[in-house]
Design a protein around this motif. Structure first.
Motif, PDB file in Angstrom:
ATOM      1  N   ALA A  94     -65.041  41.090  58.971  1.00  0.00           N
ATOM      2  CA  ALA A  94     -64.872  40.678  57.764  1.00  0.00           C
ATOM      3  C   ALA A  94     -64.787  41.734  56.680  1.00  0.00           C
ATOM      4  CB  ALA A  94     -66.297  40.068  57.400  1.00  0.00           C
ATOM      5  N   VAL A  95     -64.037  41.219  55.689  1.00  0.00           N
ATOM      6  CA  VAL A  95     -63.804  42.324  54.516  1.00  0.00           C
ATOM      7  C   VAL A  95     -64.712  41.611  53.480  1.00  0.00           C
ATOM      8  CG1 VAL A  95     -61.984  43.490  53.072  1.00  0.00           C
ATOM      9  CG2 VAL A  95     -61.350  42.741  55.292  1.00  0.00           C
ATOM     10  N   VAL A  96     -65.607  42.191  53.138  1.00  0.00           N
ATOM     11  CA  VAL A  96     -66.741  41.392  52.273  1.00  0.00           C
ATOM     12  C   VAL A  96     -66.544  42.232  50.925  1.00  0.00           C
ATOM     13  CG1 VAL A  96     -68.999  40.825  51.755  1.00  0.00           C
ATOM     14  CG2 VAL A  96     -68.102  40.702  54.112  1.00  0.00           C
ATOM     15  N   PHE A  97     -66.128  41.514  49.806  1.00  0.00           N
ATOM     16  CA  PHE A  97     -66.191  42.409  48.614  1.00  0.00           C
ATOM     17  C   PHE A  97     -67.403  42.100  47.687  1.00  0.00           C
ATOM     18  CE2 PHE A  97     -61.530  42.060  49.324  1.00  0.00           C
ATOM     19  CZ  PHE A  97     -61.529  43.478  49.607  1.00  0.00           C
ATOM     20  N   GLN A  98     -67.916  43.003  46.710  1.00  0.00           N
ATOM     21  CA  GLN A  98     -68.847  42.478  45.545  1.00  0.00           C
ATOM     22  C   GLN A  98     -68.430  43.315  44.488  1.00  0.00           C
ATOM     23  OE1 GLN A  98     -73.221  43.474  45.861  1.00  0.00           O
ATOM     24  NE2 GLN A  98     -73.591  41.723  44.905  1.00  0.00           N
ATOM     25  N   VAL A  99     -68.359  43.101  43.249  1.00  0.00           N
ATOM     26  CA  VAL A  99     -68.488  43.775  42.285  1.00  0.00           C
ATOM     27  C   VAL A  99     -69.871  44.227  41.899  1.00  0.00           C
ATOM     28  CG1 VAL A  99     -67.997  44.078  39.723  1.00  0.00           C
ATOM     29  CG2 VAL A  99     -66.442  42.408  41.175  1.00  0.00           C
ATOM     30  N   ARG A 100     -69.910  45.778  41.951  1.00  0.00           N
ATOM     31  CA  ARG A 100     -71.153  46.461  41.950  1.00  0.00           C
ATOM     32  C   ARG A 100     -71.164  47.371  40.804  1.00  0.00           C
ATOM     33  NH1 ARG A 100     -74.491  45.690  45.951  1.00  0.00           N
ATOM     34  NH2 ARG A 100     -75.525  47.772  45.929  1.00  0.00           N
ATOM     35  N   ARG A 101     -72.563  47.937  40.219  1.00  0.00           N
ATOM     36  CA  ARG A 101     -72.697  48.456  39.044  1.00  0.00           C
ATOM     37  C   ARG A 101     -72.335  47.681  37.755  1.00  0.00           C
ATOM     38  NH1 ARG A 101     -70.169  54.379  39.608  1.00  0.00           N
ATOM     39  NH2 ARG A 101     -71.426  54.415  37.820  1.00  0.00           N
ATOM     40  N   LEU A 102     -72.592  46.433  37.798  1.00  0.00           N
ATOM     41  CA  LEU A 102     -72.062  45.739  36.926  1.00  0.00           C
ATOM     42  C   LEU A 102     -72.608  46.080  35.492  1.00  0.00           C
ATOM     43  CD1 LEU A 102     -70.151  43.194  36.115  1.00  0.00           C
ATOM     44  CD2 LEU A 102     -72.005  41.462  36.801  1.00  0.00           C
ATOM     45  N   ASP A 103     -73.885  46.536  35.592  1.00  0.00           N
ATOM     46  CA  ASP A 103     -74.660  46.907  34.281  1.00  0.00           C
ATOM     47  C   ASP A 103     -74.261  48.353  33.780  1.00  0.00           C
ATOM     48  OD1 ASP A 103     -75.804  48.069  36.490  1.00  0.00           O
ATOM     49  OD2 ASP A 103     -77.814  47.973  35.888  1.00  0.00           O
ATOM     50  N   THR A 104     -73.122  49.000  34.211  1.00  0.00           N
ATOM     51  CA  THR A 104     -72.829  50.203  34.072  1.00  0.00           C
ATOM     52  C   THR A 104     -71.415  50.195  33.340  1.00  0.00           C
ATOM     53  OG1 THR A 104     -71.629  50.797  35.706  1.00  0.00           O
ATOM     54  CG2 THR A 104     -73.850  51.205  35.882  1.00  0.00           C
ATOM     55  N   PRO A 105     -70.941  51.137  32.509  1.00  0.00           N
ATOM     56  CA  PRO A 105     -69.541  51.154  31.965  1.00  0.00           C
ATOM     57  C   PRO A 105     -68.290  50.922  32.678  1.00  0.00           C
ATOM     58  CG  PRO A 105     -70.891  53.201  30.972  1.00  0.00           C
ATOM     59  CD  PRO A 105     -71.700  52.494  32.059  1.00  0.00           C
ATOM     60  N   LYS A 106     -68.673  51.073  34.043  1.00  0.00           N
ATOM     61  CA  LYS A 106     -67.483  50.995  35.055  1.00  0.00           C
ATOM     62  C   LYS A 106     -67.968  50.410  36.369  1.00  0.00           C
ATOM     63  CE  LYS A 106     -65.149  55.405  33.568  1.00  0.00           C
ATOM     64  NZ  LYS A 106     -64.635  56.520  34.243  1.00  0.00           N
ATOM     65  N   THR A 117     -58.844  38.887  63.929  1.00  0.00           N
ATOM     66  CA  THR A 117     -58.395  38.233  63.036  1.00  0.00           C
ATOM     67  C   THR A 117     -59.513  38.640  61.710  1.00  0.00           C
ATOM     68  OG1 THR A 117     -58.059  36.349  64.447  1.00  0.00           O
ATOM     69  CG2 THR A 117     -58.871  35.742  62.172  1.00  0.00           C
ATOM     70  N   THR A 118     -59.010  38.857  60.623  1.00  0.00           N
ATOM     71  CA  THR A 118     -59.766  39.082  59.507  1.00  0.00           C
ATOM     72  C   THR A 118     -60.162  38.087  58.559  1.00  0.00           C
ATOM     73  OG1 THR A 118     -58.023  39.546  58.151  1.00  0.00           O
ATOM     74  CG2 THR A 118     -58.781  41.639  59.237  1.00  0.00           C
ATOM     75  N   PHE A 119     -61.563  38.080  58.000  1.00  0.00           N
ATOM     76  CA  PHE A 119     -61.826  37.006  57.112  1.00  0.00           C
ATOM     77  C   PHE A 119     -62.267  37.894  55.668  1.00  0.00           C
ATOM     78  CE2 PHE A 119     -62.180  34.773  60.931  1.00  0.00           C
ATOM     79  CZ  PHE A 119     -62.535  33.514  60.613  1.00  0.00           C
ATOM     80  N   LEU A 120     -62.034  37.184  54.613  1.00  0.00           N
ATOM     81  CA  LEU A 120     -62.480  37.401  53.288  1.00  0.00           C
ATOM     82  C   LEU A 120     -63.660  36.788  53.115  1.00  0.00           C
ATOM     83  CD1 LEU A 120     -61.854  38.771  50.387  1.00  0.00           C
ATOM     84  CD2 LEU A 120     -60.604  36.550  49.864  1.00  0.00           C
ATOM     85  N   GLY A 121     -64.787  37.770  52.604  1.00  0.00           N
ATOM     86  CA  GLY A 121     -66.147  37.166  52.270  1.00  0.00           C
ATOM     87  C   GLY A 121     -66.417  37.838  50.652  1.00  0.00           C
ATOM     88  N   LEU A 122     -67.023  37.005  49.927  1.00  0.00           N
ATOM     89  CA  LEU A 122     -67.137  37.343  48.572  1.00  0.00           C
ATOM     90  C   LEU A 122     -68.636  37.250  48.223  1.00  0.00           C
ATOM     91  CD1 LEU A 122     -64.321  36.022  46.586  1.00  0.00           C
ATOM     92  CD2 LEU A 122     -64.612  38.334  47.541  1.00  0.00           C
ATOM     93  N   VAL A 123     -69.492  38.203  47.661  1.00  0.00           N
ATOM     94  CA  VAL A 123     -70.771  38.049  47.272  1.00  0.00           C
ATOM     95  C   VAL A 123     -71.079  38.404  45.777  1.00  0.00           C
ATOM     96  CG1 VAL A 123     -72.966  39.391  47.505  1.00  0.00           C
ATOM     97  CG2 VAL A 123     -71.485  39.161  49.604  1.00  0.00           C
ATOM     98  N   PRO A 124     -71.642  37.314  45.112  1.00  0.00           N
ATOM     99  CA  PRO A 124     -71.828  37.237  43.797  1.00  0.00           C
ATOM    100  C   PRO A 124     -72.546  38.475  43.238  1.00  0.00           C
ATOM    101  CG  PRO A 124     -73.250  35.598  44.612  1.00  0.00           C
ATOM    102  CD  PRO A 124     -72.251  36.108  45.973  1.00  0.00           C
TER     103      PRO A 124
END
Length: 230
Positions: A12-24, A96-103
């Motif tokens: 599993a390739v699990v992505f999340q946008v982190r540090r959302l409360d920072t400038p970057k 076999t790879t999977f795309l996973g997304l975490v809000p």
């Protein structure tokens, strides 16, 4: 699942946008550090062997829940097959790879050997897991153009500035909030909630809040492509 001397694993390739409360804010991927050879100390994607009594989607969900205590994933889909005969030592193993997304801003509990790493600065990776991350990122970037997949990265309600930061982090280049709102609203991807965000310390007019119209993947414009500013 095996065929002769061939094994099958799901990763599993699990992505999340982190540090959302920072400038970057950063698009990050979930990795665990290998404690045994081969490639002890390298970082790997979560997953493992496919059992003979389960399908691949059930397998990857089970292994995410068992190994990294990650039970809440907003989106999960099968991506690609990696079948180089020499991709790992020993018996031939097809992956076999999977795309996973975490809000954002979910904070799933992780074991000590597992961490989020920025996609732009990956640590030393095991086997062919680095190319797997790159392939999954490319698919995410493409799907942000022609589907509503942003719902799986965003909070339930958000200001346009937050959505801009999420898309910018995932795409790898700066996005204009007004243009993004215009495109997504025209396609019926996002809608106003009728409420506003709490006022900030600096005062000013409270930002309008939006939400994604759907929480299931759908194609919104099959020929669309978001491109970096020229």
């Amino acid at each position: 699942m095996t065929n002769g001397n061939t094994a099958h694993e799901v990763l599993a390739v699990v992505f999340q946008v982190r540090r959302l409360d920072t400038p970057k804010p950063q698009l990050s991927v979930l990795l665990w550090e290998r404690a045994m050879d081969p490639q002890r100390g390298a970082w790997a994607l979560p997953g493992g062997s496919l059992r003979h009594d389960e399908d691949m989607t059930s397998s990857v969900r089970r292994q995410l829940a068992e190994k990294v205590d990650l039970r809440e994933i907003a989106h999960l889909e099968q991506l690609a097959v990696f079948s180089d005969p020499h991709r790992v030592p020993g018996a031939r193993t097809i992956a076999t790879t999977f795309l996973g997304l975490v809000p954002s801003p979910a904070t799933p509990e992780l074991p000590p050997d597992t961490r989020w790493h920025p996609v732009s600065a990956l640590p030393p990776m095991a086997f062919d897991h680095g190319p797997m991350v790159a392939h999954a990122h490319a698919r995410l970037v493409a799907k942000l153009s022609y589907t509503n997949i942003g719902f799986a990265l965003a909070p339930r309600e958000f200001a346009l500035s937050t959505l801009r930061d999420i898309y910018s982090a995932a795409l790898g280049y700066q996005v204009d909030a007004t243009n993004l709102q215009r495109v997504l609203a025209r396609r019926g991807v996002i809608t106003r909630t009728g409420t506003t965000a709490p006022a900030g310390r600096s005062g000013g007019r409270p930002a309008a809040l939006y939400r994604f119209t759907d929480s299931l993947l759908r194609v919104t414009d099959e020929f669309a492509a978001l491109r970096p500013p020229t």
